[in-house]
Scaffold this motif. Structure first.
Motif, PDB file in Angstrom:
ATOM      1  N   PRO A   1      30.396  21.595  -5.680  1.00  0.00           N
ATOM      2  CA  PRO A   1      30.359  20.913  -6.983  1.00  0.00           C
ATOM      3  C   PRO A   1      31.566  20.014  -7.199  1.00  0.00           C
ATOM      4  N   ASN A   2      31.358  18.921  -7.948  1.00  0.00           N
ATOM      5  CA  ASN A   2      32.481  18.064  -8.307  1.00  0.00           C
ATOM      6  C   ASN A   2      33.555  18.869  -9.013  1.00  0.00           C
ATOM      7  N   PHE A   3      33.106  19.733  -9.911  1.00  0.00           N
ATOM      8  CA  PHE A   3      34.062  20.502 -10.708  1.00  0.00           C
ATOM      9  C   PHE A   3      33.354  21.730 -11.272  1.00  0.00           C
ATOM     10  N   TYR A   4      33.995  22.873 -11.165  1.00  0.00           N
ATOM     11  CA  TYR A   4      33.527  24.075 -11.843  1.00  0.00           C
ATOM     12  C   TYR A   4      34.751  24.920 -12.120  1.00  0.00           C
ATOM     13  N   ALA A   5      34.853  25.426 -13.332  1.00  0.00           N
ATOM     14  CA  ALA A   5      36.068  26.125 -13.736  1.00  0.00           C
ATOM     15  C   ALA A   5      35.748  27.424 -14.449  1.00  0.00           C
ATOM     16  N   CYS A   6      36.633  28.394 -14.303  1.00  0.00           N
ATOM     17  CA  CYS A   6      36.660  29.570 -15.164  1.00  0.00           C
ATOM     18  C   CYS A   6      37.783  29.344 -16.174  1.00  0.00           C
ATOM     19  N   TYR A   7      37.568  29.758 -17.404  1.00  0.00           N
ATOM     20  CA  TYR A   7      38.537  29.438 -18.457  1.00  0.00           C
ATOM     21  C   TYR A   7      38.866  30.659 -19.298  1.00  0.00           C
ATOM     22  N   LEU A   8      40.011  30.591 -19.961  1.00  0.00           N
ATOM     23  CA  LEU A   8      40.468  31.650 -20.852  1.00  0.00           C
ATOM     24  C   LEU A   8      40.694  31.055 -22.238  1.00  0.00           C
ATOM     25  N   LEU A   9      39.937  31.556 -23.211  1.00  0.00           N
ATOM     26  CA  LEU A   9      40.086  31.139 -24.601  1.00  0.00           C
ATOM     27  C   LEU A   9      40.934  32.144 -25.368  1.00  0.00           C
ATOM     28  N   LYS A  10      41.625  31.636 -26.393  1.00  0.00           N
ATOM     29  CA  LYS A  10      42.336  32.505 -27.337  1.00  0.00           C
ATOM     30  C   LYS A  10      41.975  32.067 -28.750  1.00  0.00           C
ATOM     31  N   SER A  11      41.682  33.046 -29.594  1.00  0.00           N
ATOM     32  CA  SER A  11      41.300  32.747 -30.972  1.00  0.00           C
ATOM     33  C   SER A  11      42.517  32.301 -31.787  1.00  0.00           C
ATOM     34  N   LEU A  12      42.300  31.282 -32.615  1.00  0.00           N
ATOM     35  CA  LEU A  12      43.328  30.797 -33.540  1.00  0.00           C
ATOM     36  C   LEU A  12      42.931  31.100 -34.978  1.00  0.00           C
ATOM     37  N   GLN A  13      42.052  32.066 -35.158  1.00  0.00           N
ATOM     38  CA  GLN A  13      41.516  32.380 -36.482  1.00  0.00           C
ATOM     39  C   GLN A  13      42.630  32.749 -37.463  1.00  0.00           C
ATOM     40  N   THR A  14      43.598  33.519 -36.986  1.00  0.00           N
ATOM     41  CA  THR A  14      44.780  33.861 -37.771  1.00  0.00           C
ATOM     42  C   THR A  14      46.000  33.724 -36.868  1.00  0.00           C
ATOM     43  N   PRO A  15      47.211  33.610 -37.451  1.00  0.00           N
ATOM     44  CA  PRO A  15      48.419  33.506 -36.620  1.00  0.00           C
ATOM     45  C   PRO A  15      48.632  34.709 -35.703  1.00  0.00           C
TER      46      PRO A  15
ATOM     47  N   LYS B   1      28.867  27.159  -7.703  1.00  0.00           N
ATOM     48  CA  LYS B   1      28.689  27.797  -9.002  1.00  0.00           C
ATOM     49  C   LYS B   1      28.652  29.314  -8.840  1.00  0.00           C
ATOM     50  N   THR B   2      28.018  29.802  -7.785  1.00  0.00           N
ATOM     51  CA  THR B   2      27.953  31.231  -7.533  1.00  0.00           C
ATOM     52  C   THR B   2      29.346  31.823  -7.369  1.00  0.00           C
ATOM     53  N   ALA B   3      30.225  31.101  -6.658  1.00  0.00           N
ATOM     54  CA  ALA B   3      31.602  31.567  -6.487  1.00  0.00           C
ATOM     55  C   ALA B   3      32.314  31.655  -7.832  1.00  0.00           C
ATOM     56  N   ALA B   4      32.089  30.665  -8.695  1.00  0.00           N
ATOM     57  CA  ALA B   4      32.717  30.673 -10.012  1.00  0.00           C
ATOM     58  C   ALA B   4      32.218  31.850 -10.843  1.00  0.00           C
ATOM     59  N   LEU B   5      30.912  32.154 -10.758  1.00  0.00           N
ATOM     60  CA  LEU B   5      30.363  33.274 -11.512  1.00  0.00           C
ATOM     61  C   LEU B   5      30.919  34.605 -11.007  1.00  0.00           C
ATOM     62  N   GLN B   6      31.107  34.707  -9.702  1.00  0.00           N
ATOM     63  CA  GLN B   6      31.696  35.915  -9.146  1.00  0.00           C
ATOM     64  C   GLN B   6      33.120  36.095  -9.655  1.00  0.00           C
ATOM     65  N   PHE B   7      33.876  35.002  -9.640  1.00  0.00           N
ATOM     66  CA  PHE B   7      35.262  35.055 -10.086  1.00  0.00           C
ATOM     67  C   PHE B   7      35.333  35.385 -11.574  1.00  0.00           C
ATOM     68  N   GLU B   8      34.436  34.770 -12.351  1.00  0.00           N
ATOM     69  CA  GLU B   8      34.389  35.025 -13.798  1.00  0.00           C
ATOM     70  C   GLU B   8      34.162  36.509 -14.073  1.00  0.00           C
ATOM     71  N   TRP B   9      33.184  37.098 -13.386  1.00  0.00           N
ATOM     72  CA  TRP B   9      32.869  38.509 -13.619  1.00  0.00           C
ATOM     73  C   TRP B   9      34.054  39.398 -13.249  1.00  0.00           C
ATOM     74  N   ALA B  10      34.691  39.106 -12.118  1.00  0.00           N
ATOM     75  CA  ALA B  10      35.833  39.914 -11.685  1.00  0.00           C
ATOM     76  C   ALA B  10      37.014  39.747 -12.639  1.00  0.00           C
ATOM     77  N   TRP B  11      37.186  38.556 -13.184  1.00  0.00           N
ATOM     78  CA  TRP B  11      38.277  38.326 -14.142  1.00  0.00           C
ATOM     79  C   TRP B  11      38.010  39.108 -15.435  1.00  0.00           C
ATOM     80  N   GLN B  12      36.751  39.203 -15.821  1.00  0.00           N
ATOM     81  CA  GLN B  12      36.380  39.967 -17.009  1.00  0.00           C
ATOM     82  C   GLN B  12      36.498  41.477 -16.771  1.00  0.00           C
ATOM     83  N   HIS B  13      36.264  41.904 -15.506  1.00  0.00           N
ATOM     84  CA  HIS B  13      36.246  43.328 -15.177  1.00  0.00           C
ATOM     85  C   HIS B  13      37.113  43.596 -13.934  1.00  0.00           C
ATOM     86  N   PRO B  14      38.403  43.290 -13.959  1.00  0.00           N
ATOM     87  CA  PRO B  14      39.227  43.449 -12.748  1.00  0.00           C
ATOM     88  C   PRO B  14      39.331  44.893 -12.285  1.00  0.00           C
TER      89      PRO B  14
END
Length: 319
Positions: free
Chosen positions: A14-28, A77-90
């Protein structure tokens, strides 16, 4: 359908595929985080924040969200999904267990915990053989990344991390220096593709047959299948070799018993290069820019999709 593994015989880098980490800014004081994957981080962040449709329901209660970092360079994409799952459940991933089958990292929590886990993952097989890189978009992520280095100091050769405090979309205003980017991150791999195709064009124009830099036998560059021929990705180098020869050469110098090298030195320019870039270049010369995996994400909140990603983790770990 979502959750099924691809059965296509024509794999595309793929040209580009990323796993990302979000953080909530709902409150300080909000500590909510979310890990996902996408071919388009700018669009995906807008979806999570409800600016456009198709945001994950798990993130609706934490809005607004900030994308703190991405890991990119996945070979599929399959590699990214594998990495995503492992990052969620190390703590569950088979790729993050020691020789006795015990997890080497516990269940990660919070931004700092997730960043500590991902730094370990990047240095663990099979992820260490992939041409992965990291972009950090917030000072908090930079601080956590640097703290994680005290526990997990080493990273694979050729790995790059960049601090880009202008944010994934380039819209953040910060007193801190970013990368100098004024727009969103490039998800089209423009510089690499342009340079690699220009090098190939010059070689075809100048000469038809060239000597393999490893075995010295002749390669008919104009007639050969691009997927069997490797070009050095260094912009000033025109070295050509058989992909099989180069793989054997890289593995021999790595003293590796694996099937896929991480990288190696070009015998012509002596620059160390990632194997993933060699394969990506061959793919681009064969098919042009990738379009097949640039479609929208699978449903990240679908239990079937999560189970499939976990299955991929198990398959790769024993293959």
């Amino acid at each position: 359908m979502p959750g099924q593994l691809s059965t296509s015989s024509k794999h595309r880098f793929p040209n580009f595929y990323a796993c990302y980490l979000l953080k909530s800014l709902q409150t300080p004081r909000s500590a909510k985080t979310y890990i996902g994957s996408t071919p388009n981080p700018v669009r995906r962040l807008r979806q999570h924040n409800g600016e456009i449709t198709a945001g994950a329901w798990k993130t609706r209660n934490g809005r607004p969200w900030d994308m703190t970092m991405i890991v990119h360079g996945f070979p599929s994409k399959t590699a990214a999904l594998q990495f995503e799952w492992a990052w969620q459940h190390p703590n569950l991933s088979r790729n993050l267990k020691d020789a006795d089958g015990n997890g080497v990292v516990g269940r990660s929590r919070g931004l700092a915990g997730h960043i500590k886990a991902v730094r370990l993952m990047i240095n663990s097989h099979p992820y260490s053989t992939w041409p992965l890189h990291v972009k950090l978009f917030t000072t908090e992520a930079v601080h956590a990344w640097n703290n994680a280095a005290k526990t997990y100091p080493s990273l694979p050769r050729g790995f790059k991390s960049s601090i880009e405090l202008e944010g994934v979309d380039g819209k953040k205003e910060s007193i801190h220096v970013g990368s100098g980017r004024t727009g969103p991150i490039d998800i089209h791999d423009t510089i690499f593709i342009k340079q690699h195709l220009e090098t190939a064009s010059k070689l075809r124009a100048i000469q038809s047959k060239v000597a393999c830099t490893v075995c010295s036998s002749q390669i008919d560059f104009k007639a050969a299948d691009p997927l069997t021929v490797a070009l050095c990705p260094t912009s000033s180098c025109h070295a050509v070799s058989h992909i099989s020869c180069l793989a054997d050469d890289f593995l021999a110098h790595e003293h590796s018993k694996g099937l896929i090298p991480r990288g190696g030195y070009c015998s012509s320019c002596n620059e160390w290069t990632l194997w993933g870039d060699i394969i990506k270049g061959a793919d681009r010369r064969k098919y042009g820019p990738s379009t097949g995996e640039d479609s929208d994400e699978m449903s990240e909140d679908d239990p079937e999709s999560e189970a499939a990603a976990g299955l991929v983790d198990n398959i790769v770990s024993i293959s």
